[in-house]
Scaffold this motif. Structure first.
Motif, mmCIF file in Angstrom:
data_model
loop_
_atom_site.group_PDB
_atom_site.id
_atom_site.type_symbol
_atom_site.label_atom_id
_atom_site.label_comp_id
_atom_site.label_asym_id
_atom_site.label_seq_id
_atom_site.Cartn_x
_atom_site.Cartn_y
_atom_site.Cartn_z
ATOM 1 N N ALA A 195 0.829 -1.211 0.000
ATOM 2 C CA ALA A 195 0.000 0.000 0.000
ATOM 3 C C ALA A 195 0.863 1.261 0.000
ATOM 4 N N ASP A 196 0.339 2.315 -0.630
ATOM 5 C CA ASP A 196 1.083 3.568 -0.770
ATOM 6 C C ASP A 196 1.355 4.243 0.556
ATOM 7 N N ASP A 197 0.406 4.108 1.482
ATOM 8 C CA ASP A 197 0.562 4.845 2.742
ATOM 9 C C ASP A 197 1.308 4.039 3.805
ATOM 10 N N VAL A 198 1.989 2.985 3.405
ATOM 11 C CA VAL A 198 2.792 2.205 4.357
ATOM 12 C C VAL A 198 4.268 2.502 4.121
ATOM 13 N N ASP A 199 4.874 3.115 5.134
ATOM 14 C CA ASP A 199 6.290 3.504 5.025
ATOM 15 C C ASP A 199 7.200 2.579 5.817
ATOM 16 N N ALA A 200 6.610 1.832 6.755
ATOM 17 C CA ALA A 200 7.429 1.000 7.634
ATOM 18 C C ALA A 200 6.527 -0.052 8.266
ATOM 19 N N VAL A 201 7.137 -1.104 8.834
ATOM 20 C CA VAL A 201 6.360 -2.272 9.265
ATOM 21 C C VAL A 201 6.747 -2.698 10.684
ATOM 22 N N ILE A 202 5.741 -3.014 11.468
ATOM 23 C CA ILE A 202 5.995 -3.700 12.740
ATOM 24 C C ILE A 202 5.465 -5.125 12.610
ATOM 25 N N VAL A 203 6.348 -6.106 12.814
ATOM 26 C CA VAL A 203 5.935 -7.504 12.735
ATOM 27 C C VAL A 203 5.685 -8.020 14.155
ATOM 28 N N ALA A 204 4.431 -8.308 14.430
ATOM 29 C CA ALA A 204 4.050 -8.776 15.765
ATOM 30 C C ALA A 204 3.171 -10.014 15.665
ATOM 31 N N SER A 205 3.298 -10.704 14.551
ATOM 32 C CA SER A 205 2.561 -11.961 14.363
ATOM 33 C C SER A 205 3.308 -13.075 15.100
ATOM 34 N N PRO A 206 2.736 -14.293 15.171
ATOM 35 C CA PRO A 206 3.461 -15.391 15.823
ATOM 36 C C PRO A 206 4.793 -15.668 15.121
ATOM 37 N N GLY A 207 5.780 -16.133 15.862
ATOM 38 C CA GLY A 207 7.135 -16.355 15.357
ATOM 39 C C GLY A 207 7.218 -17.076 14.022
ATOM 40 N N PRO A 208 6.486 -18.165 13.825
ATOM 41 C CA PRO A 208 6.595 -18.905 12.565
ATOM 42 C C PRO A 208 6.216 -18.077 11.341
ATOM 43 N N ALA A 209 5.439 -16.986 11.525
ATOM 44 C CA ALA A 209 5.037 -16.160 10.390
ATOM 45 C C ALA A 209 6.039 -15.054 10.086
ATOM 46 N N HIS A 210 7.072 -14.906 10.922
ATOM 47 C CA HIS A 210 7.984 -13.765 10.774
ATOM 48 C C HIS A 210 8.782 -13.818 9.462
ATOM 49 N N GLU A 211 9.300 -15.016 9.140
ATOM 50 C CA GLU A 211 10.183 -15.100 7.977
ATOM 51 C C GLU A 211 9.498 -14.555 6.731
ATOM 52 N N ALA A 212 8.273 -15.024 6.491
ATOM 53 C CA ALA A 212 7.552 -14.583 5.291
ATOM 54 C C ALA A 212 7.313 -13.070 5.327
ATOM 55 N N ALA A 213 6.924 -12.560 6.488
ATOM 56 C CA ALA A 213 6.643 -11.126 6.586
ATOM 57 C C ALA A 213 7.906 -10.313 6.330
ATOM 58 N N LEU A 214 9.028 -10.792 6.874
ATOM 59 C CA LEU A 214 10.287 -10.061 6.694
ATOM 60 C C LEU A 214 10.706 -10.063 5.224
ATOM 61 N N LEU A 215 10.576 -11.226 4.578
ATOM 62 C CA LEU A 215 10.994 -11.295 3.169
ATOM 63 C C LEU A 215 10.121 -10.382 2.306
ATOM 64 N N THR A 216 8.833 -10.334 2.617
ATOM 65 C CA THR A 216 7.944 -9.417 1.884
ATOM 66 C C THR A 216 8.342 -7.961 2.111
ATOM 67 N N ALA A 217 8.662 -7.628 3.357
ATOM 68 C CA ALA A 217 9.094 -6.258 3.647
ATOM 69 C C ALA A 217 10.362 -5.933 2.875
ATOM 70 N N PHE A 218 11.267 -6.906 2.781
ATOM 71 C CA PHE A 218 12.509 -6.682 2.021
ATOM 72 C C PHE A 218 12.206 -6.387 0.548
ATOM 73 N N GLU A 219 11.182 -7.092 -0.004
ATOM 74 C CA GLU A 219 10.807 -6.832 -1.420
ATOM 75 C C GLU A 219 10.476 -5.363 -1.637
ATOM 76 N N HIS A 220 9.823 -4.752 -0.619
ATOM 77 C CA HIS A 220 9.452 -3.335 -0.745
ATOM 78 C C HIS A 220 10.494 -2.431 -0.114
ATOM 79 N N ASP A 221 11.594 -3.027 0.340
ATOM 80 C CA ASP A 221 12.685 -2.280 0.996
ATOM 81 C C ASP A 221 12.169 -1.436 2.163
ATOM 82 N N LEU A 222 11.245 -2.022 2.908
ATOM 83 C CA LEU A 222 10.653 -1.292 4.040
ATOM 84 C C LEU A 222 11.410 -1.567 5.334
#
Lengths: 339, 339, 339, 339
Positions: free
Chosen positions: B67-94
């Motif tokens: 989304a356009d209005d997302v400049d940064a991310v806080i990952v607070a999902s359960p541990g097993p979901a972190h890897e995917a969330a982090l890799l997605t954030a890296f795709e957007h260089d967030l």
């Protein structure tokens, strides 16, 4: 001045501890007086005796213990001389306050216990003075009350400003940590079954060849873990702390409170420079308790068994320290006299 | 009301920690606002978003991060979901603030580090909030000053009033002691090389099958011994204490001072009921530091390397706990990005 | 970056307090930004404004308060300028956070209250930041709970390392003890009815002509005795302590705990050098509370009445100090708006 | 058992304090024994004497002090009986430890001083035991060292759990605050010149007719202000605290530290229930010091002058309390014997 019945005490050994006991019996303790001082250095014994009315100097412990005006004995000679002094006291059936260690090793401690058992009654109180410290007593009372539940762990800090140059790594166990062995056994009413010694990289304050500080862990037959930080050259003072972690709470003693000062950007207080200041009241109370019990015809306090158990744990501790691994403690079955 | 440029933050996961971060970003933090909340429970996300002006609810993290209005991310999902969330954030260089653990094991943490290295710059701050606690910061500053000499030992207490019924023995290491792993590494600026776990007889408070408390010892590559009492069911409150023993002094944090009350035969104060009260300021400071750094275009604080190292020590710790023996920690060589 | 609605704040006065509020609003507070800075020194205002996006510099408060992007005002100019600034803010019906004192004397404070009453609703929060200090809040909560019974006495210590050379004896009352006046009124929810000032022989640290320390006693309409040690040149740091003595217990705040260090024969910690370190969190919380209330359309915290009452007690205090006798405080009846 | 020269002590009065001194001399003190107990209740005296070897019971103090085996006297009878007992002791030139008050008023104290001056040497040590308390001694040593600069103020707290039903308002001054009068005079080495007594609204714990707590301020001839909170029915325990505010720092004693317990949401420790627990060591030290000095042929400690000065300040205090205003203290010039 009137005359009054008092306990005549022979003090064997007039080094730092012995001389201090002479002063204590003479000036602090109620109901006792020093009737004999014994030292292999005849001159030293004579000088000390000269300052005390009715006190005789001896170089031979046996002669002192045979004297008519000796009702009880304080053994404050070096550890290797304890066994002989104790056996002589037993011959005269005299009550003894024996400075720690009871004897330097478990084998000799066993011989002392055997001789005492032949007498058929306890004659020995071992000088583990922490059992008479007001704070340790309060901790013991709290643990015994069960108010916080069962003890699970005991964390201990044992810090000395510095030690004499001849202090060895074994002495960290035999002279310092031995106190925590005794208080752990006493506080918990459990025996120590194994000991592990860990060593961080030594402090720059440690003399060459002394790995100081060390971190020691005891396991007990009641499943309690006891850890001890021993740091013999911490420079900042003498500090003995203990925290019992129980099921529903913890209790900590040994914070050096007292007068609190605000000055120059700091709040706080002073730390005792050495064990004398920290435990002066405990020594006074220990000796008074021994005199009182003796006058009542009783023997109380830490027994030969406690001296033996400490010696056995120390032996395992020194092995654990040298070999870098958990070492089990071996004890004989506890004789009936010490139950 | 005027309009003002602020950091638009997507919060992934709206459980206890995530919801708290939403509140924090909205009401406490300067310079940021919540522009997206993500939860697999669509209803929950929608309800949370409804209370915040300009905030959109998502069930798919990937959609939120695009989304356009997302400049940064806080990952607070359960541990097993972190890897995917982090890799997605890296795709957007967030930039990401990732709650601990970085990932549930060392292998996945390695994959995250590799992906971040491919980006060529740090994007991740791991949520080890104790590094932002005022007392830990003071201890760190003192150790770094060298005023007390080199650190030799670090004694830690980590006590919880109680834990949820599903809490396992491995969680004592992975969820609780992991904090001491991180603060030890950070305070000392050293890596942990071995870990030993000892177990006293369990407390009556411990649920069936959970050996609680436990006593954990780390060794570091700088020769420091770090011991940790972890007691997860102590009943009396939440208490985190640390004492650094240095060559010439010690420093202790975590005494629950504050208001002192005299009443009913007691002096003293209250103990925080849980980590929220104890570390609320640390969380606030952590998130503000992350927002500030992000607004400056920087990434600071605990890195993916710190997340990986914690995971590796946890893995060794769980083995040490299960096998009852000292276990060595294996780490890869530290990549250049994290030096 | 996205745009977001925030409170536009004009800061009048850019001295120590004003500049700190500019920094706070910009970097710490959530939901507000600085849209105007006002100082009679145009250059100073311009420099400060230059560092903040969307911030305009003014020399005339009236111009600033008329600006479209100004939603609320912080008055941090010297006390004599407060009345005019407040009246101007009232013209625009703007919410104001006014640094203490509200105004320099009771007469001008009365005029401010009258103007605010003509508006028909509260607009002013006075900057008595101690009401936002975590420890004072805990003490207030305890007193309000009634757990310790009714308060009977309040002992206060107010110590400064040193004061600026122009500090006068009246300022001991007006600038320093005024804080204890406010917290006593707030903690007890009672008005001060009389004040006595006693002077020991001055400290050698006191500058010529300043009788420092002094000992001040308030009496309240609820029969509580409040004593205050004010010592403005104690050298050792900044220390604010309060102990409430209630029927069944006492509660004390302000001990400078935190990190405890053992070193060089001493245990203890550091004392804050000044009020900034001691009360930084209180200032942050005060301003956030003001912003939050303003965004909700409310006015909370210390009111103009509190500012007036403090001014009236100060006037009596300065008389008591000069004349060396107990002096009664005269207050008007409390207007309905402030009940 | 051998015979040994000891000080034969007559204890006059066998109420709470007298009986405690009998126990102390018999069981705690070194170098003394109880050779006579005196009480107007013959049965009570006889019972007490029966338990002590070589101790005779008397109803007439004069008979006891004439006995051959009485070398020294402890006066622990009610205050009005002190003058006669002291004069009788002077006739036999016996050293006396006289419980406070020396006598109930300044006029009788003057007569005692005159009689002692006729003897030409000091015979009396007054029982202000706080001078022998370890914490007060440390505070005294610090003040005397000048390390913190000149003392400016002394803040005192004196709290009792409760008092007996016959306790009167005058007793707040004569029995309780008298201790602060003495320690202030001793700590500062200054005389008290004026006294003010303030009363908050009484506690609900105060019995009908007793305005409790009260707040007392002394002024000294050295310009020090001494304030005392006396609260005789605080319920929570016995607490005596003092803080000396000096030019460059402050020092505080009387925090009830010792064992620190964490349990049930609270950290802290216990408060002594009464003065016996708080000052037991001070009493022991006081009596030992008196015995030691007597055996050396000396008289040390608080003198008849100190007893007289306390009586004079008490008289002014009771007037100040009744009349609600600052009252000056009148003292005769200090006789040479007491300089």
């Amino acid at each position: 001045m009137t005359q009054h019945a008092t306990l005549g005490v022979a003090v064997i050994g007039t080094g730092r501890m012995g001389a201090d006991h002479v002063r204590r019996i003479s000036e602090v303790t109620s109901g006792a007086r020093v009737s004999a001082v014994v030292d292999i250095d005849a001159e030293r014994a004579k000088q000390l005796a000269a300052g005390i009315a009715g006190c005789t100097a001896y170089t031979d412990p046996a002669a002192a213990l045979a004297a008519d005006d000796v009702d009880a004995v304080i053994v404050a000679s070096p550890g290797p001389a304890h066994e002989a002094a104790l056996l002589t006291a037993f011959e005269h059936d005299l009550p003894v306050l024996c400075e720690k260690p009871l004897t330097p090793d478990a084998a000799s401690a066993l011989r002392v216990m055997e001789a005492e058992q032949r007498l058929g009654h306890r004659r020995v109180q071992v000088g583990f003075m922490r059992r008479y410290d007001a704070e340790y007593l309060r901790l013991k009372a709290l643990l015994d009350s069960g108010e916080l539940g069962r003890p699970l762990m005991l964390h201990n800090r044992h810090r000395n400003a510095d030690v004499l140059p001849y202090f060895t790594e074994q002495m960290l166990i035999n002279d310092s940590v031995v106190h925590e062995m005794d208080v752990a056994r006493w506080l918990l009413d459990q025996e120590i079954t194994a000991i592990t010694v860990m060593k961080p990289r030594p402090s720059g304050n440690a003399p060459e060849g002394l790995s100081d500080p060390q971190f020691v862990v005891f396991e007990t037959d009641g499943g309690v873990l006891v850890d001890v930080e021993i740091y013999a050259n911490c420079r900042f003072g003498y500090q003995v702390q203990a925290e019992a972690v129980c099921e529903n709470g913890t209790a900590r003693i040994g914070e050096a409170h007292g007068m609190l000062v605000n000055t120059a950007g700091r709040w706080g207080g002073s730390i005792a420079p050495d064990f004398v200041e920290r435990f002066v009241d405990a020594y006074d109370r220990e000796v008074q308790a021994w005199v009182d019990a003796t006058l009542r015809g009783e023997v109380t306090g830490p027994s030969s068994w406690d001296g033996y158990a400490a010696a056995a744990v120390c032996e395992a501790g020194v092995r654990a320290q040298a070999e870098g691994r958990r070492t089990e403690v071996e004890l004989i079955a506890r004789p009936a006299l010490y139950r």
